[in-house]
Design a protein around this motif. Structure first.
Motif: not given
Length: 262
Positions: A36-40, A45-49, A53-58, A91-96
């Motif tokens: 995905a485009d991380l800025t999409a 989830c209003p007002d979230w890109t 979302l990735v940072q929230h779940l991580g 971010t993606l490596a951090w999420f992993d």
């Protein structure tokens, strides 16, 4: 409903069931995040890109990991919910890393071990096996929906997710819907291989999950509503991801909004 060995009231679920679901939905979430485009924006989830979302779940994974294995029921320091997030490129490596660490903890921990939770449920670690499975499933749906390709939540997991809303989130005060409704709500999950129903009595700010054996015609002329649909749609409607008009509704539809937690 019954009390289960992993803690709490549930329709379905064991440690391994929830962990299997967590692994599956986290992998699907990660696949979409990588493409995905991380800025999409994330419409559900209003007002979230996507990045938010990735940072929230991580961040949720990191927070749970900080206390779920301590063996005590005292609440964690509120400051532990605040995180420094990496930049978009990392971010993606951090999420992993956060997911791997959480999964290792939940795989190792005994579901009967004492652990804090915020709900009117037994204070045991099994609460978090269940909660993380549902947190991840709903956000997997969110990130897929942001790309226009959301898959339903697996029906047994979704049925347990409906129960989690009713036995944990609503009694814990997580309701986002109105608190001035009175009546009885019947929810019916009607999937090809699974059928289940729930009765809920609304008393303004009060709410009770009822055993079907306790419902009698003599209970009074309460306003009622019945909503039927796939378990996934029921769970997503309770979380505010889709409208209750996606279900087959008969009766006073306004009662359904009082069950929303998202």
């Amino acid at each position: 409903m019954r009390t289960d060995e992993d803690g709490g009231m549930r329709a379905h679920g064991t440690k391994e069931f929830w962990l299997d679901s967590l692994r599956t939905d986290a992998a699907a979430f990660r696949t979409v995040a990588a493409e995905a485009d991380l800025t999409a924006t994330v419409p559900t989830c209003p007002d979230w890109t996507v990045l938010d979302l990735v940072q929230h779940l991580g961040g949720v994974y990191r927070w749970i990991r900080g206390f779920a294995g301590r063996g005590v029921t005292t609440a964690p320091d509120p400051a532990s919910r605040r995180h420094d997030y990496p930049g978009a490129d990392a971010t993606l490596a951090w999420f992993d890393d956060e997911f791997k660490a959480l999964l290792e903890l939940l795989e190792a921990v005994d579901p009967q071990m004492p652990a804090y939770n915020w709900a009117p449920q037994p204070k045991v670690a099994g609460f978090w096996h269940r909660r993380m499975a549902h947190e991840t499933a709903v956000h997997r749906w969110d990130i897929q929906m942001a790309q226009g390709l959301a898959e339903p939540i697996e029906d047994r997991l979704a049925a347990d997710g409906v129960t989690e809303v009713l036995d944990s989130l609503l009694p814990a005060g997580r309701r986002t819907g109105p608190t001035d409704r009175y009546g009885v709500v019947q929810l019916v999950a009607a999937d090809e291989h699974h059928h289940e129903e729930w009765f809920i009595r609304l008393r303004g700010e009060g709410i009770a999950l009822l055993d079907t054996d306790t419902l009698l015609d003599a209970d009074g002329p309460d306003t009622r509503v019945r909503a039927v649909g796939p378990a996934s749609d029921l769970q997503l409607a309770l979380w505010g991801r889709i409208g209750f008009d996606s279900l087959d509704v008969s009766g006073d539809e306004s009662l359904l909004s009082a069950l929303r937690v998202g």
